[in-house]
Design a protein around this motif. Structure first.
Motif, mmCIF file in Angstrom:
data_model
loop_
_atom_site.group_PDB
_atom_site.id
_atom_site.type_symbol
_atom_site.label_atom_id
_atom_site.label_comp_id
_atom_site.label_asym_id
_atom_site.label_seq_id
_atom_site.Cartn_x
_atom_site.Cartn_y
_atom_site.Cartn_z
ATOM 1 N N VAL A 44 0.753 -1.102 0.020
ATOM 2 C CA VAL A 44 -0.083 0.078 -0.042
ATOM 3 C C VAL A 44 0.909 1.078 0.019
ATOM 4 C CG1 VAL A 44 -1.862 1.414 1.234
ATOM 5 C CG2 VAL A 44 -1.906 -1.266 1.183
ATOM 6 N N GLN A 45 1.872 1.268 0.932
ATOM 7 C CA GLN A 45 2.754 2.569 0.894
ATOM 8 C C GLN A 45 3.499 2.972 -0.176
ATOM 9 O OE1 GLN A 45 2.880 4.875 3.582
ATOM 10 N NE2 GLN A 45 3.955 5.908 1.985
ATOM 11 N N PRO A 46 3.858 1.810 -0.993
ATOM 12 C CA PRO A 46 4.595 2.218 -2.277
ATOM 13 C C PRO A 46 3.485 2.854 -3.273
ATOM 14 C CG PRO A 46 5.164 -0.034 -1.631
ATOM 15 C CD PRO A 46 4.075 0.497 -0.554
ATOM 16 N N ASN A 51 2.598 8.085 -6.106
ATOM 17 C CA ASN A 51 1.548 8.767 -6.777
ATOM 18 C C ASN A 51 0.913 10.036 -5.887
ATOM 19 O OD1 ASN A 51 0.705 6.586 -9.182
ATOM 20 N ND2 ASN A 51 0.549 5.438 -7.350
ATOM 21 N N CYS A 52 1.451 10.014 -4.668
ATOM 22 C CA CYS A 52 0.656 11.000 -3.774
ATOM 23 C C CYS A 52 1.552 11.640 -2.877
ATOM 24 C CB CYS A 52 -0.199 10.174 -2.458
ATOM 25 S SG CYS A 52 -1.115 8.630 -3.505
ATOM 26 N N VAL A 53 2.608 11.217 -2.580
ATOM 27 C CA VAL A 53 3.494 12.106 -1.609
ATOM 28 C C VAL A 53 4.290 13.226 -2.299
ATOM 29 C CG1 VAL A 53 5.986 11.951 -0.470
ATOM 30 C CG2 VAL A 53 4.271 10.098 -0.097
ATOM 31 N N SER A 54 4.066 13.473 -3.589
ATOM 32 C CA SER A 54 4.402 14.577 -4.211
ATOM 33 C C SER A 54 3.750 15.870 -3.450
ATOM 34 C CB SER A 54 4.610 14.455 -5.774
ATOM 35 O OG SER A 54 3.368 14.391 -5.975
ATOM 36 N N CYS A 55 2.332 15.727 -3.432
ATOM 37 C CA CYS A 55 1.507 16.726 -3.117
ATOM 38 C C CYS A 55 1.201 16.567 -1.373
ATOM 39 C CB CYS A 55 0.172 16.627 -3.725
ATOM 40 S SG CYS A 55 0.354 17.399 -5.196
ATOM 41 N N HIS A 56 1.176 15.424 -1.066
ATOM 42 C CA HIS A 56 0.718 14.964 0.346
ATOM 43 C C HIS A 56 1.957 14.950 1.266
ATOM 44 C CE1 HIS A 56 -3.826 14.541 0.011
ATOM 45 N NE2 HIS A 56 -3.346 14.172 -1.146
ATOM 46 N N GLY A 60 3.440 20.713 0.104
ATOM 47 C CA GLY A 60 2.716 20.361 -0.938
ATOM 48 C C GLY A 60 1.232 20.786 -0.843
ATOM 49 N N THR A 61 0.614 20.831 -1.894
ATOM 50 C CA THR A 61 -0.979 21.288 -1.856
ATOM 51 C C THR A 61 -1.876 20.397 -1.028
ATOM 52 O OG1 THR A 61 -1.546 20.075 -3.985
ATOM 53 C CG2 THR A 61 -0.878 22.446 -4.140
ATOM 54 N N GLY A 62 -1.330 19.352 -0.822
ATOM 55 C CA GLY A 62 -2.210 18.241 -0.209
ATOM 56 C C GLY A 62 -1.444 18.214 1.406
ATOM 57 N N ALA A 63 -0.855 18.847 1.862
ATOM 58 C CA ALA A 63 0.055 18.747 3.111
ATOM 59 C C ALA A 63 -0.948 18.706 4.279
ATOM 60 C CB ALA A 63 0.812 20.112 3.318
#
Ligand code: HEC
Length: 145
Positions: A44-46, A51-56, A60-63
Motif C-alpha cells: 500500500v505505501q509504495p 502517486n501521492c507524496v509529491s502533494c501529500h 505540497g498542496t495536499g499537506a
C-alpha cells in the motif's frame, strides 16, 4: 511412462507457471485474490510514495494529509477527514469497511461529497490493481503490517 501421463504433467506445470505469473509486479500483495494478506508497508505505501507524496507532504498542496512512509498509517486509520465537504467527509480509513473510508472514496470517486476531487488530483486515476490493493487492505482490517 505413457504419453497421456506426460501430457498431464505438462498441464500441471503450465498451471503452476500461470499461477505464479498471475501475481504481476505488485510485490506479492494485493491483486485479484482477496484472501492473500495485503501488506501495508510492502504493497500500500509504495502506491502512496509513487502517486501521492509529491502533494501529500509538507509544502505540497495536499499537506493536510501527510502520506510519507513513517506517518501515513497513523494519519489514516481511524482518523477524521480534515476536509469538510457537504456532508462532512468522515473517517479516512474505517478498518474493514472500504466503502465508508474517505481514502477509498477519493481514489475511486464512489461516494465523494460535492467539491471533493478524485485522487490523485488532476492526474490519471490509479490502476485497477492499485485500487484493489487498497480496497483489500482496508477490508482485511487495515493492519499495520
Ligand atoms: C496534485 C496534488 C495531489 C496529488 C498527486 C494527490 N493529492 Fe490528495 N489531495 C490534494 C489536495 C489539494 C487535497 C485537498 C483538497 C480537496 O479536498 O480536494 C487532497 C485531499 C486528499 C484526501 C482527503 C484528506 C482529508 O483530510 O479528507 C485524501 C484521502 C487524498 N487526498 C488522498 C490522496 C491519495 C491516496 C493520492 C495518491 C493516489 C493523492 N491524494 C494524490 C492534492 C493531491
Amino acid at each position: 511412462m505413457t504419453k497421456s501421463f506426460r501430457v498431464l504433467i505438462l498441464a500441471f506445470l503450465s498451471v503452476g507457471v500461470f499461477a505464479c505469473g498471475g501475481g504481476g509486479d505488485s510485490g506479492g500483495g494485493g491483486g485479484a485474490d482477496d484472501t492473500t494478506p495485503v501488506s501495508f508497508s510492502g504493497s500500500v505505501q509504495p502506491i502512496f510514495t509513487t502517486n501521492c507524496v509529491s502533494c501529500h507532504s509538507p509544502g505540497g498542496t495536499g499537506a493536510v494529509l501527510d502520506l510519507r512512509s513513517t506517518l501515513s498509517y497513523a494519519n489514516l486509520v481511524g482518523q477524521p477527514s480534515a476536509v469538510t465537504g457537504t456532508p462532512p467527509s468522515g473517517t479516512l480509513v474505517v478498518a474493514g469497511d472500504h466503502a465508508s473510508s474517505v481514502l477509498y472514496q477519493r481514489i475511486t470517486g464512489d461516494g465523494l461529497a460535492a467539491g471533493e476531487d478524485i485522487m490523485p488530483q488532476g492526474l490519471p486515476q490509479l490502476s485497477d490493481t492499485d485500487k484493489d490493493t487498497i480496497e483489500t487492505w482496508i477490508d482485511q482490517g487495515a493492519a499495520n503490517n
